[in-house]
Design a protein around this motif. Structure first.
Motif, mmCIF file in Angstrom:
data_model
loop_
_atom_site.group_PDB
_atom_site.id
_atom_site.type_symbol
_atom_site.label_atom_id
_atom_site.label_comp_id
_atom_site.label_asym_id
_atom_site.label_seq_id
_atom_site.Cartn_x
_atom_site.Cartn_y
_atom_site.Cartn_z
ATOM 1 N N ALA A 214 2.083 -4.647 -7.759
ATOM 2 C CA ALA A 214 2.666 -5.931 -7.329
ATOM 3 C C ALA A 214 3.645 -5.747 -6.168
ATOM 4 C CB ALA A 214 3.374 -6.592 -8.506
ATOM 5 N N PHE A 215 4.269 -4.561 -6.120
ATOM 6 C CA PHE A 215 5.258 -4.279 -5.078
ATOM 7 C C PHE A 215 4.928 -2.943 -4.421
ATOM 8 C CE2 PHE A 215 7.225 -6.747 -8.509
ATOM 9 C CZ PHE A 215 7.550 -7.897 -7.784
ATOM 10 N N PRO A 216 5.404 -2.719 -3.184
ATOM 11 C CA PRO A 216 5.088 -1.462 -2.503
ATOM 12 C C PRO A 216 5.410 -0.242 -3.374
ATOM 13 C CG PRO A 216 6.198 -2.967 -1.006
ATOM 14 C CD PRO A 216 6.255 -3.599 -2.360
ATOM 15 N N ILE A 217 4.557 0.782 -3.291
ATOM 16 C CA ILE A 217 4.753 2.001 -4.090
ATOM 17 C C ILE A 217 5.866 2.833 -3.455
ATOM 18 C CG2 ILE A 217 3.658 4.126 -4.928
ATOM 19 C CD1 ILE A 217 0.939 2.627 -4.682
ATOM 20 N N LYS B 222 4.683 7.980 -5.308
ATOM 21 C CA LYS B 222 3.244 8.158 -5.571
ATOM 22 C C LYS B 222 2.987 8.836 -6.913
ATOM 23 C CE LYS B 222 1.057 8.345 -1.042
ATOM 24 N NZ LYS B 222 0.194 9.090 -0.147
ATOM 25 N N LYS B 223 3.967 9.591 -7.404
ATOM 26 C CA LYS B 223 3.771 10.329 -8.658
ATOM 27 C C LYS B 223 3.789 9.408 -9.867
ATOM 28 C CE LYS B 223 5.746 14.573 -6.823
ATOM 29 N NZ LYS B 223 6.968 15.372 -6.711
ATOM 30 N N GLU B 224 4.333 8.225 -9.712
ATOM 31 C CA GLU B 224 4.451 7.308 -10.853
ATOM 32 C C GLU B 224 3.442 6.179 -10.753
ATOM 33 O OE1 GLU B 224 8.441 5.895 -11.160
ATOM 34 O OE2 GLU B 224 9.273 7.900 -11.371
ATOM 35 N N GLN C 127 -2.753 0.483 -0.094
ATOM 36 C CA GLN C 127 -1.369 0.544 -0.565
ATOM 37 C C GLN C 127 -0.927 1.984 -0.851
ATOM 38 O OE1 GLN C 127 -0.290 -0.830 -4.548
ATOM 39 N NE2 GLN C 127 1.219 -2.187 -3.631
ATOM 40 N N ILE C 128 -1.827 2.769 -1.457
ATOM 41 C CA ILE C 128 -1.496 4.171 -1.765
ATOM 42 C C ILE C 128 -1.251 4.950 -0.471
ATOM 43 C CG2 ILE C 128 -2.403 6.348 -2.717
ATOM 44 C CD1 ILE C 128 -3.907 4.520 -4.818
ATOM 45 N N LEU C 129 -2.089 4.707 0.536
ATOM 46 C CA LEU C 129 -1.954 5.420 1.804
ATOM 47 C C LEU C 129 -0.673 5.033 2.539
ATOM 48 C CD1 LEU C 129 -5.624 5.326 3.188
ATOM 49 C CD2 LEU C 129 -4.496 7.163 1.933
ATOM 50 N N GLU C 130 -0.212 3.816 2.307
ATOM 51 C CA GLU C 130 1.010 3.345 2.971
ATOM 52 C C GLU C 130 2.276 3.825 2.258
ATOM 53 O OE1 GLU C 130 0.529 -0.869 2.995
ATOM 54 O OE2 GLU C 130 -0.926 -0.844 4.644
ATOM 55 N N ALA C 131 2.110 4.341 1.030
ATOM 56 C CA ALA C 131 3.275 4.784 0.247
ATOM 57 C C ALA C 131 3.879 6.039 0.864
ATOM 58 C CB ALA C 131 2.859 5.054 -1.189
ATOM 59 N N LYS C 132 5.158 6.186 0.628
ATOM 60 C CA LYS C 132 5.875 7.345 1.167
ATOM 61 C C LYS C 132 5.390 8.618 0.488
ATOM 62 C CE LYS C 132 8.828 4.791 3.566
ATOM 63 N NZ LYS C 132 7.964 3.625 3.676
#
Length: 336
Positions: free
Chosen positions: A202-205, A208-210, A331-336
């Motif tokens: 629902a919100f930006p990741i 990534k580990k969680e 979204q995963i690719l955009e996560a830090k």
């Protein structure tokens, strides 16, 4: 007229966060229960709305778990119960999976009946696990509908954590329907029964580990190397945004009262997800090719279903797998 106040248990869960976000977008007041202030504060920061607040309910399996929260919020007229254990790293299936799921559901309904008689609708997140027939009960010719119940027994549920999870969803949902039948409370009950739930958070990741259990299916495939063997996993799927919307229709739409809403969009396979990723994210060079043609094979071997009654009630067109996977991966690719 003041906006309706909705209580959402387990508000920081994957599906629940989408429900909360959607409710806030629709101008509802939302009170969410979380297990710790840290989880609650994270949600407050993400939602950023004066219409959202949280209460801490450390253990939903404890008798009277929701009593104080409901006493403190007499404005609540809808209760959405999403909280339930979904873990496989357990040592005691009965104590850590079955009992908490059943007691958590019963505790919620008892608290609503006792301390929130003004509540008109209760929506419980159940699962396809409460509908389907798995392992030794599997029947490839069976077409599953809203009327079906998983035939697993209590004893069989104790065999392993996977069977424990299947049992926990069946017995918790049955406990809810039995409660309404026996106690005849003021509220109407609706359950939402999804299979695997894919789609973006629902919100930006931020970490990534969680990632939640369902999203980990997609995440794990993104971590493969070109020589990796693609898992032969296949099942049914629905997008998280459709599941969240169904929870809200469950109380907004009078036709949904007293029903099981079986949310399934289509079958999926790990090979099929890989095919979608390779087609849409050509920059990812680590994704193995596998055997693209096997996707059709796996999907045709997946559970057959007919949820036309649910679709008719909700009047929706469920999102396709491509949309769900593309949005998740993006979204995963955009996560830090």
């Amino acid at each position: 007229m003041s906006p309706t106040a909705v209580f959402v248990s387990g508000a920081n869960g994957f599906i629940a966060q989408h429900i909360v976000k959607l409710l806030i977008d629709k101008n509802y007041i939302v009170i969410g229960s979380v297990r710790s202030p840290v989880k609650g504060d994270e949600l407050v920061a993400n939602i950023n709305s004066p219409n959202f607040s949280y209460v801490v309910v450390p253990d939903i399996g404890v008798s009277g778990a929701f009593d104080e929260a409901l006493k403190a919020h007499p404005e609540v007229t809808v209760f959405v119960h999403t909280a339930s254990p979904f873990r496989f790293d357990i040592s005691d299936i009965e104590k850590e999976l079955l009992t908490p799921a059943i007691e958590g559901t019963k505790n919620a309904l008892q608290s609503v009946q006792k301390y929130a008689p003004q509540v008109t609708n209760v929506v419980v997140t159940s699962s396809f696990a409460a509908i389907g027939a798995f392992r030794q009960y599997e029947d490839p010719s069976k077409i599953f509908t809203e009327a079906d119940w998983n035939p697993i027994t209590w004893e069989a549920s104790l065999d392993n954590a996977g069977d424990g999870y299947l049992g926990s969803k069946k017995f918790a949902e049955q406990a809810a329907w039995d409660y309404v039948k026996t106690e005849k409370p003021n509220f109407k009950l609706t359950t939402v029964n999804p299979p695997y739930v894919f789609g973006p958070q629902a919100f930006p990741i931020k970490n990534k580990k969680e990632s939640n259990t369902s999203s980990e299916v997609v995440n794990a495939l993104l971590k493969l190397s070109p020589s990796s063997k693609i898992p032969e996993t296949h099942h049914l799927f629905v997008d998280v945004r459709d599941v969240a919307a169904a929870h809200i229709s469950a109380f907004e739409n009078p036709e949904a009262a007293g029903k099981r809403l079986f949310l399934a969009s289509a079958p999926w396979s790990s090979q099929g997800i890989v095919n979608i990723i390779r087609k849409n994210f050509t920059e990812l060079k680590n994704i193995p090719v596998g055997e693209p043609w096997k996707d059709n094979l796996y999907r045709s071997a997946t559970y057959k279903f007919n949820n036309s009654k649910t679709i008719e009630t909700l009047k929706v067109e469920l999102l396709p797998l491509d949309t769900s996977i593309i949005d998740s991966v993006q979204q995963i690719l955009e996560a830090k």
